[in-house]
Write an enzyme that holds these catalytic residues in place. Structure first.
Site, short mmCIF file in Angstrom:
data_model
loop_
_atom_site.label_atom_id
_atom_site.label_comp_id
_atom_site.label_asym_id
_atom_site.label_seq_id
_atom_site.Cartn_x
_atom_site.Cartn_y
_atom_site.Cartn_z
N ARG A 102 0.88 -1.18 0.00
CA ARG A 102 0.00 0.00 0.00
C ARG A 102 0.91 1.21 0.00
NH1 ARG A 102 -5.46 1.47 3.31
NH2 ARG A 102 -6.19 0.03 1.74
N HIS A 129 -7.16 0.60 -6.75
CA HIS A 129 -7.45 -0.22 -5.56
C HIS A 129 -8.14 -1.50 -6.03
CE1 HIS A 129 -7.81 -1.26 -1.49
NE2 HIS A 129 -8.68 -0.38 -1.05
N GLN A 132 -9.92 -4.08 -3.54
CA GLN A 132 -11.21 -3.58 -3.08
C GLN A 132 -12.29 -3.92 -4.10
OE1 GLN A 132 -12.34 -1.90 -0.24
NE2 GLN A 132 -14.27 -2.43 -1.21
N ASP A 218 -17.44 6.84 -2.21
CA ASP A 218 -16.19 6.74 -1.44
C ASP A 218 -15.93 8.12 -0.83
OD1 ASP A 218 -13.72 5.99 -0.41
OD2 ASP A 218 -12.67 6.03 -2.34
N CYS A 258 -16.53 1.52 0.04
CA CYS A 258 -15.36 0.69 0.36
C CYS A 258 -14.96 0.80 1.83
CB CYS A 258 -14.20 1.04 -0.55
SG CYS A 258 -13.72 2.77 -0.43
N ARG A 286 -13.68 -8.80 1.28
CA ARG A 286 -12.25 -8.56 1.06
C ARG A 286 -11.45 -9.83 1.42
NH1 ARG A 286 -10.25 -3.37 1.10
NH2 ARG A 286 -8.39 -4.46 0.36
N1 CP Z 1 -11.40 -0.30 2.00
C1 CP Z 1 -10.14 -0.28 2.46
O1 CP Z 1 -9.17 -0.50 1.72
O2 CP Z 1 -10.07 -0.04 3.79
P1 CP Z 1 -8.73 0.21 4.63
O3 CP Z 1 -8.16 1.52 4.20
O4 CP Z 1 -9.18 0.18 6.05
O5 CP Z 1 -7.75 -0.90 4.30
N1 NVA Z 2 -10.12 6.49 -1.81
C1 NVA Z 2 -9.80 6.10 -0.46
C2 NVA Z 2 -10.00 4.63 -0.28
C3 NVA Z 2 -9.70 4.11 1.09
C4 NVA Z 2 -9.88 2.65 1.19
C5 NVA Z 2 -8.36 6.49 -0.14
O1 NVA Z 2 -7.49 6.29 -0.99
O2 NVA Z 2 -8.11 7.02 0.94
#
Ligand code: CP
Ligand code: NVA
Length: 299
Positions: A102, A129, A132, A218, A258, A286
């Site tokens: 990440r 992502h 997700q 989101d 998400c 997930r």
């Molecule tokens: N949806 C998602 O990726 O959540 P987190 O940021 O908690 O991993």
């Molecule tokens: N778009 C959001 C998704 C989090 C899971 C972010 O990148 O923060």
């Protein structure tokens, strides 16, 4: 055998996505409870941003598949002191069977994957992502009985989740429409690349949601987003998913998010906690979809 990465939906064919979704259903139903295709392996989770779902679902999934997860949190490696991504990738490949990453720039994960001899899985970048969205596909299938021809309306910021939804919709034949404030539409390169698949993008949420089977939203300000949060939130106010907007969708429409949600901003309590919401099944999925991915490319 060459290693396989999962950085975007371009890494899997439609048939492979279908295989992953079928396998995810088997994991969810408990039919594979003692199956350990990753037995004796070690999977690193190299995270430069915070996480609840991605971290926990990967840690639990890796453990359930018989492997050992190692969480490597933000700022805890020599990357923080300038060691290069390529050197880090080459070293981690000597210890680990796969790495979930990440991070911020998508180029970073591409660079890592190019220098890694073990599979790399995208646990979120600024622009994608995909893990997700695999869970999102599973949730839509569960609730709607299939994906092809489903009308999905994404309402909000043209961010990483939006980009992966575009690619997944093109792969799976979902009729995707998007409503974003002017200047916050998804990446035009992503829309261009899925052609001839068309993604209508409007600045009018009602137009996008009308007759939708699925509404998706989101957060308005993502992790690492450098926009002025106050200014951005004011621009996004008409894009809130609330009861009024939901009433324009099909009567049996479902609502996805998400998570994490900013309740009272992009979605109201009444919608996220209401009978149309599928967000907690979506979060659970997930775990199942990631186990299927791990089995396919690491097992
Ligand atoms: N949806 C998602 O990726 O959540 P987190 O940021 O908690 O991993
Ligand atoms: N778009 C959001 C998704 C989090 C899971 C972010 O990148 O923060």
């Amino acid at each position: 055998m060459t290693k396989r990465d999962f950085l975007t939906f371009w890494d899997f064919s439609t048939e492979e996505c279908e295989t992953i979704l079928k396998r995810s259903r088997q994991y969810k139903s408990g039919g594979l409870d003692s199956f350990q295709p990753l037995k004796g392996k070690t999977v690193g989770l190299l995270f430069e941003k915070t996480s609840t779902r991605t971290r926990l679902s990967f840690e639990v999934g890796v453990y359930q598949l018989g492997a050992f997860p190692i969480y490597i949190g933000p700022g805890t490696t020599q990357l923080a002191r300038g060691e290069t991504i390529s050197d880090t990738a080459r070293v981690l490949s000597r210890y680990l069977s796969a790495v979930v990453i990440r991070t911020f720039s998508h180029d970073k994960i591409v660079d890592f994957a190019r220098n890694s001899t073990v599979p790399v899985i995208n646990g979120l970048t600024d622009t994608h992502h995909p893990c997700q969205v695999l869970a999102d596909l599973m949730t839509i299938e569960e609730r709607k009985g299939g994906l092809k021809g489903i009308k999905l309306a994404y309402v909000g910021d043209g961010n990483n989740v939006a980009n992966s939804l575009i690619e997944a919709s093109a792969r799976m034949g979902i009729r995707l429409t998007m409503a974003c404030p002017e200047g916050y539409e998804p990446d035009s390169a992503v829309i261009e690349r899925v052609k001839p698949f068309e993604v209508p993008v409007t600045n009018d949420p009602a137009e996008s949601v009308y007759g939708a089977d699925v509404i998706y939203t989101d957060v308005w300000v993502s992790m690492g987003d450098k926009a002025d949060a106050g200014e951005k939130k004011a621009r996004f106010q008409p894009f809130q998913v609330n009861d009024r907007l939901l009433s324009l969708a099909e009567r049996d429409a479902i609502v996805l998010h998400c998570l994490p949600a900013h309740r009272g901003e992009e979605i109201t309590d009444s919608v996220i906690d209401g009978k149309h919401s599928a967000v907690f099944d979506q979060a659970e999925n997930r775990l199942h979809t990631q186990k299927a991915v791990l089995e396919m490319i690491v097992g």
